[in-house]
Design a protein around this motif. Structure first.
Motif, PDB file in Angstrom:
ATOM      1  N   ALA A   1       0.838  -1.205   0.000  1.00  0.00           N
ATOM      2  CA  ALA A   1       0.000   0.000   0.000  1.00  0.00           C
ATOM      3  C   ALA A   1       0.872   1.254   0.000  1.00  0.00           C
ATOM      4  O   ALA A   1       0.549   2.246  -0.674  1.00  0.00           O
ATOM      5  CB  ALA A   1      -0.941  -0.002   1.204  1.00  0.00           C
TER       6      ALA A   1
ATOM      7  N   TRP B   1      -4.644  -0.275   3.579  1.00  0.00           N
ATOM      8  CA  TRP B   1      -5.053  -1.667   3.634  1.00  0.00           C
ATOM      9  C   TRP B   1      -6.251  -1.735   4.579  1.00  0.00           C
ATOM     10  O   TRP B   1      -6.147  -1.345   5.741  1.00  0.00           O
ATOM     11  CB  TRP B   1      -3.931  -2.568   4.153  1.00  0.00           C
ATOM     12  CG  TRP B   1      -4.359  -4.004   4.264  1.00  0.00           C
ATOM     13  CD1 TRP B   1      -4.709  -4.661   5.409  1.00  0.00           C
ATOM     14  CD2 TRP B   1      -4.483  -4.963   3.208  1.00  0.00           C
ATOM     15  NE1 TRP B   1      -5.041  -5.964   5.122  1.00  0.00           N
ATOM     16  CE2 TRP B   1      -4.920  -6.185   3.767  1.00  0.00           C
ATOM     17  CE3 TRP B   1      -4.278  -4.908   1.818  1.00  0.00           C
ATOM     18  CZ2 TRP B   1      -5.139  -7.331   3.010  1.00  0.00           C
ATOM     19  CZ3 TRP B   1      -4.496  -6.045   1.068  1.00  0.00           C
ATOM     20  CH2 TRP B   1      -4.924  -7.236   1.669  1.00  0.00           C
TER      21      TRP B   1
ATOM     22  N   PHE C   1      -6.895  -3.950  -0.474  1.00  0.00           N
ATOM     23  CA  PHE C   1      -6.420  -2.591  -0.680  1.00  0.00           C
ATOM     24  C   PHE C   1      -7.616  -1.656  -0.741  1.00  0.00           C
ATOM     25  O   PHE C   1      -8.702  -2.039  -1.194  1.00  0.00           O
ATOM     26  CB  PHE C   1      -5.599  -2.487  -1.979  1.00  0.00           C
ATOM     27  CG  PHE C   1      -4.282  -3.184  -1.868  1.00  0.00           C
ATOM     28  CD1 PHE C   1      -3.254  -2.631  -1.128  1.00  0.00           C
ATOM     29  CD2 PHE C   1      -4.079  -4.414  -2.476  1.00  0.00           C
ATOM     30  CE1 PHE C   1      -2.036  -3.282  -0.991  1.00  0.00           C
ATOM     31  CE2 PHE C   1      -2.871  -5.073  -2.354  1.00  0.00           C
ATOM     32  CZ  PHE C   1      -1.842  -4.510  -1.609  1.00  0.00           C
TER      33      PHE C   1
END
Lengths: 119, 119
Positions: free
Chosen positions: A39, A52, A59
């Motif tokens: 991320a 996250w 995601f």
């Protein structure tokens, strides 16, 4: 100086690091959420702040469904490398309650006080 | 309205909640550390921001040894009740590296850049 490598950050037992989002223009703290190393990398690559989601285990490109996107202005790392600060340009409210910031409740004289209403 | 009860916050598996410290006068984000329910209660009772040190497994009255105290201006709770924002008046540098903020490293063009020096 070596390039920044997200794997050099310190993640918790779940592989996550907390990231504080702050409105770059005003300094208002908007929210705190979690990022995985991937991320962090996606946030830097795309300029769209990507967390996250622990509840969805996926995601979470902030604003992807709501349109309330966070454009990354600058990512900062703390001294222990276990917390991030994202300076952002927030479109619309950051909070899922439609308030500008998630921190809309203050504790004053032992009582909870609501500081802002949904937009 | 019922009084604020620290036990109504959502703590992680270790009984801790993250707390972001922000300088009230400037909006600068200074640091992020952890509080237990008792640390939250002590912070509100004393007006001195008190964390739980995970490394020392002990209460950590910020500045108790360094003198770099954080006077609480206002405590705020986020929408999910699992993160706190403390508006503070910081005496001296907040970071153990003697920098004003722990977030002194920026990622710019893929490189780490130091934004401030020790005071």
């Amino acid at each position: 100086m070596p390039g920044f490598d997200p794997s050099t950050l310190r993640y918790d037992a779940n592989g996550l690091i907390p990231c504080i989002a702050q409105e770059a223009a005003t300094g208002e703290v908007l929210m705190m959420a979690w990022m995985s190393a991937e991320a962090v990398a996606r946030t830097l690559e795309t300029g769209r702040v990507t967390y996250w989601s622990r509840s969805r285990a996926a995601f979470w490109v902030k604003g992807e469904s709501s349109g309330h996107v966070q454009e990354l202005v600058e990512l900062r790392v703390d001294c222990d490398r276990d917390c991030l600060l994202a300076l952002v340009r927030q479109t619309g409210p950051a909070c899922h309650t439609n308030r500008r910031s998630c921190f809309y409740t203050a504790v004053r004289d032992g009582q909870e006080v609501e500081l802002m209403s949904p937009e």
